[in-house]
Design an enzyme around this catalytic site. Structure first.
Site, PDB file in Angstrom:
ATOM      1  CD  GLU A 161      -3.005  -0.917   0.026  1.00  0.00           C
ATOM      2  OE1 GLU A 161      -3.194   0.207  -0.476  1.00  0.00           O
ATOM      3  OE2 GLU A 161      -3.613  -1.934  -0.361  1.00  0.00           O
ATOM      4  NE  ARG A 186      -5.036   3.267  -6.577  1.00  0.00           N
ATOM      5  CZ  ARG A 186      -4.408   2.131  -6.818  1.00  0.00           C
ATOM      6  NH1 ARG A 186      -4.462   1.579  -7.999  1.00  0.00           N
ATOM      7  NH2 ARG A 186      -3.742   1.527  -5.868  1.00  0.00           N
ATOM      8  CG  ASN A 242      -0.879   5.311  -0.890  1.00  0.00           C
ATOM      9  OD1 ASN A 242      -1.733   4.910  -1.661  1.00  0.00           O
ATOM     10  ND2 ASN A 242      -1.118   5.490   0.402  1.00  0.00           N
TER      11      ASN A 242
END
Length: 162
Positions: free
Chosen positions: A58, A119, A62
């Site tokens: 994650e 997303r 990002n």
């Protein structure tokens, strides 16, 4: 520029790893597996390993998707620094991208600045859920540093025999 805090001379640091790789989505799996291989020395449970891999995935995603916003990602880098202090893993993932204007808002579940890319806005929520501590430091135009801590519940078999 946001920099990794220099804690390498801390006497409690048992081991350290640093990686730098190009900000391309294909490298997310590499980052996840590299951190998993590094933490293997602590003999993590499968659940702990899965939690760590998910959080790293994650944070790296990002950095690539949001930090560099798709602009010349292959020309930018993501950095990972991992430290082991006894049974605690510290992971820092850093980019030098656009930064986050409002970290508190960005950390709200379901908040996303990229809905057109499907997303879900759950990246920071997953990091918080799977790690013991999460800190996000960001400066607009300078980048973002994500620092995560995970205390592992099982000691290595060598420590258990002593």
């Amino acid at each position: 520029m946001i920099e990794i805090v220099n804690v390498r001379r801390d006497k409690q640091v048992m081991n350290e790893m640093q990686l730098e790789f190009r900000a391309v989505s294909d490298n997310e799996a590499f980052a996840r597996m590299a951190v998993a291989a590094f933490v293997a020395q602590l003999n993590p449970t499968l659940e702990e390993l899965s939690d760590i891999k998910t959080a790293v995935s994650e944070a790296v995603t990002n950095a690539i998707i949001h930090g560099y916003e798709g602009d010349h990602q292959g020309e930018n880098s993501v950095w990972i620094n991992c430290l082991i202090r006894k049974d605690v893993l510290e992971i820092e993932i850093r980019d030098t991208g656009v930064g986050i204007e409002n970290v508190e808002k960005a950390m709200e579940p379901l908040f996303t600045t990229k809905p057109e890319l499907d997303r879900s806005g759950m990246g920071f929520a997953f990091m918080e859920a799977f790690m013991d501590d999460l800190e996000v430091i960001s400066e607009v135009g300078q980048g973002t540093l994500v620092r995560m801590l995970k205390k592992l519940g099982t000691a290595s078999w060598i420590d258990q025999e002593e």
